[in-house]
Design a protein around this motif. Structure first.
Motif, PDB file in Angstrom:
ATOM      1  N   ASP A 113       0.872  -1.180  -0.004  1.00  0.00           N
ATOM      2  CA  ASP A 113       0.134   0.064  -0.073  1.00  0.00           C
ATOM      3  C   ASP A 113       0.825   1.207  -0.080  1.00  0.00           C
ATOM      4  N   ALA A 114       1.973   1.119   0.813  1.00  0.00           N
ATOM      5  CA  ALA A 114       2.799   2.402   0.724  1.00  0.00           C
ATOM      6  C   ALA A 114       4.405   2.099   0.980  1.00  0.00           C
ATOM      7  N   LEU A 115       5.196   2.955   0.610  1.00  0.00           N
ATOM      8  CA  LEU A 115       6.784   2.753   0.703  1.00  0.00           C
ATOM      9  C   LEU A 115       7.149   3.956   1.242  1.00  0.00           C
ATOM     10  N   VAL A 116       8.229   4.046   2.308  1.00  0.00           N
ATOM     11  CA  VAL A 116       8.440   5.228   2.959  1.00  0.00           C
ATOM     12  C   VAL A 116      10.041   5.113   2.921  1.00  0.00           C
ATOM     13  N   PRO A 117      10.599   5.607   1.727  1.00  0.00           N
ATOM     14  CA  PRO A 117      11.999   5.495   1.946  1.00  0.00           C
ATOM     15  C   PRO A 117      12.962   6.752   2.474  1.00  0.00           C
ATOM     16  N   GLU A 118      13.984   6.306   3.327  1.00  0.00           N
ATOM     17  CA  GLU A 118      14.525   7.339   4.108  1.00  0.00           C
ATOM     18  C   GLU A 118      16.321   6.785   3.618  1.00  0.00           C
ATOM     19  N   SER A 119      17.185   7.626   4.481  1.00  0.00           N
ATOM     20  CA  SER A 119      18.455   7.559   4.064  1.00  0.00           C
ATOM     21  C   SER A 119      18.957   6.067   4.372  1.00  0.00           C
ATOM     22  N   ASP A 120      18.380   5.719   5.638  1.00  0.00           N
ATOM     23  CA  ASP A 120      19.090   4.422   6.147  1.00  0.00           C
ATOM     24  C   ASP A 120      18.257   2.995   5.964  1.00  0.00           C
ATOM     25  N   GLY A 121      17.125   3.438   5.067  1.00  0.00           N
ATOM     26  CA  GLY A 121      16.198   2.134   4.941  1.00  0.00           C
ATOM     27  C   GLY A 121      14.989   2.523   4.286  1.00  0.00           C
ATOM     28  N   VAL A 122      14.166   1.553   3.880  1.00  0.00           N
ATOM     29  CA  VAL A 122      12.682   1.717   3.540  1.00  0.00           C
ATOM     30  C   VAL A 122      11.640   1.288   4.525  1.00  0.00           C
ATOM     31  N   THR A 123      10.736   1.738   4.772  1.00  0.00           N
ATOM     32  CA  THR A 123       9.339   1.077   5.436  1.00  0.00           C
ATOM     33  C   THR A 123       8.644   0.718   4.413  1.00  0.00           C
ATOM     34  N   VAL A 124       8.049  -0.735   4.390  1.00  0.00           N
ATOM     35  CA  VAL A 124       7.247  -1.307   3.457  1.00  0.00           C
ATOM     36  C   VAL A 124       5.704  -1.419   4.161  1.00  0.00           C
ATOM     37  N   ILE A 125       4.916  -0.832   3.845  1.00  0.00           N
ATOM     38  CA  ILE A 125       3.235  -0.945   4.693  1.00  0.00           C
ATOM     39  C   ILE A 125       2.382  -1.596   3.599  1.00  0.00           C
ATOM     40  N   HIS A 126       1.587  -2.784   4.183  1.00  0.00           N
ATOM     41  CA  HIS A 126       0.603  -3.323   3.529  1.00  0.00           C
ATOM     42  C   HIS A 126      -0.363  -3.478   4.624  1.00  0.00           C
ATOM     43  N   GLY A 127      -1.666  -3.092   4.284  1.00  0.00           N
ATOM     44  CA  GLY A 127      -2.626  -3.347   5.303  1.00  0.00           C
ATOM     45  C   GLY A 127      -2.366  -2.725   6.631  1.00  0.00           C
ATOM     46  N   GLU A 128      -2.342  -3.548   7.636  1.00  0.00           N
ATOM     47  CA  GLU A 128      -1.894  -2.861   8.849  1.00  0.00           C
ATOM     48  C   GLU A 128      -0.408  -3.269   9.376  1.00  0.00           C
TER      49      GLU A 128
END
Length: 456
Positions: free
Chosen positions: A125-140
């Protein structure tokens, strides 16, 4: 190396990257999350067809998933049929089988090596890239990874300008031909079918529906009314390394100059295909020389010509198209679609004719949009790409050719590249131009796997 990696996308590019990563002797176990978007098949849209009429437009010997094993696909095909030759154009269905077999082989190797690989049949559903990694979001669910790769292929097709909502709601204007073909049933009615576009997708639609609907007639409309060129019956190799032509093109990075140079080179060649094919390894570096104004000029004036000579169809498919025309079942016409609406139980089309010849109208039982790949991030309804674009995590290519990125595939946001957020495949058309076929994708997968193992 990155310890935890996410691959987002379920097609051939994702499968190639996953397999390349797991081919390597890694110094420590890898945690790999593969978000396939639904189901566990790596076939994607390109190789999801089950029809034997839909052939690869590259010969079997050139279709290996791995650069290090150049005959991988041919060996796979010959295990089922020893009469297959490397010069054959084989069904895309068979290539899908090959992809599935290679992925299963990679997963077995991963289990034996102690890697933690999760095949997740979910849409991200969403990706949040940052300098030290990426957060992967699906559902909750949220997952933090060291690096993430977008491998989603082309974007969902959108209706062309001028298509009325009523036409789409009627179900008789088809924007996604592959989903339609997967559920098409035999029909003996004398249907009139209009195709908008005359590339390889249109050819596949014609092959399938002309057999399923023996009394149907087809009107194919495109800007120039020309089918893709065919391959030769026998494989041909470039006469030389094209170094002189390439250097001349580098010295004059203008579309008009390139067209002149290509015409001169073709005139001196025994067959134009050898000239076009000799440019393939150099296309990304040549494309990089063009400023946006020249790229825009190419897209407006020369793209159609390049696509039909670069992406050719097998000779037996050309024979089938000629047979349809000879039988009066296929008619090709030059023009541009202006409007489609519902009139009674038909669709009514307005077509602008070339050279100022005015408008033509026609009615159809069904209209199928076959205009090719959609890569325009600026106008897509793809939820993940919209989230990334809205939040400023990606920057759309100014000409609608995917996302801006470095030549290594690092995704850009504004003038900066994310250090741990990558793309592979179709979304890199604006960077590399040639970025959709297996020979290019396997090279991208190999180099990107090297980076993911090397960088940290």
């Amino acid at each position: 190396m990155y310890r935890r990696v996410a691959i987002i996308g379920g097609g051939a590019a994702a499968a190639a990257l996953l397999s390349e990563l797991l081919e390597r002797q890694l110094p420590q176990p890898l945690h790999l999350d593969w978000y396939t978007g639904g189901g566990n098949s790596p076939r994607g849209v390109a190789y999801g067809t089950r029809s034997d009429k839909h052939l690869l437009n590259v010969r079997a010997a050139s279709m290996s998933m791995f650069a290090a094993r150049p005959h991988g696909f041919l060996d796979f095909a010959q295990r089922g049929d020893s009469t297959i030759a490397g010069t054959d154009f084989l069904p895309r269905r068979l290539y899908g089988d090959y992809l599935e077999a290679e992925v299963e082989r990679a997963l077995e190797r991963a289990r034996a090596a102690g890697h933690d690989v999760r095949v997740l049949p979910f849409t991200v559903d969403a990706l949040v890239p940052e300098s030290d990694g990426v957060t992967v979001i699906h559902g909750e669910e949220n997952a933090r990874v060291d690096a993430a790769v977008l491998a989603i292929g082309s974007l969902p097709p959108q209706p062309l300008t001028g298509v009325a909502d009523a036409a789409i709601e009627s179900g008789r204007y088809v924007t996604e031909p592959w989903g339609f073909l997967a559920h098409a049933k035999p029909d003996t009615r004398p249907l009139k079918v209009v195709l908008i576009g005359l590339g390889l997708t249109a050819v596949d639609v014609l092959l399938e529906l002309s057999a399923l609907w023996p009394n149907a007639t087809f009107e194919a409309i495109s800007r120039h009314g020309l089918l893709p060129e065919p391959h030769l019956h026998q494989a041909s190799a470039p006469a030389d390394d094209s170094s002189e032509l390439v250097e001349s093109m580098r010295d004059e990075p203008y579309i008009r100059s390139w067209i002149r140079l290509l015409r001169e080179s073709v005139a001196q060649s025994a067959d134009w295909r050898t000239v076009i094919d000799s440019l393939r390894p150099h296309t990304p570096s040549l494309w990089a020389l063009l400023p946006d104004a020249e790229r825009s000029r190419f897209l407006r004036h020369a793209r159609w010509a390049w696509e039909r000579v670069r992406h050719r169809m097998p000779p037996q498919v050309m024979a089938a198209m000629k047979a349809l025309e000879s039988a009066g079942r296929l008619h090709r016409q030059r023009g541009r679609l202006q409007a489609v609406d519902v009139t009674g139980d038909k669709l009514h089309l307005d077509i602008r004719l070339p050279h100022g010849r005015g408008m033509e109208t026609m009615d159809a039982d069904l209209v199928i949009q076959t205009v090719g790949l959609n890569t325009d991030v600026r106008r897509t309804m793809h939820p993940l790409i919209r989230q990334l674009s809205t939040n400023g995590h990606v920057t759309a290519d100014p000409l609608g050719l995917g996302v801006t990125a470095t030549k290594e595939g690092r995704v850009m946001h504004g003038d900066h590249a994310w250090p741990r957020f990558y793309a592979i495949g179709t979304l890199l058309r604006g960077v590399l131009w040639e970025s959709t076929a297996i020979p290019e994708i396997r090279q991208q997968a190999r180099h990107l796997a090297d980076r993911l193992v090397r960088d940290a």
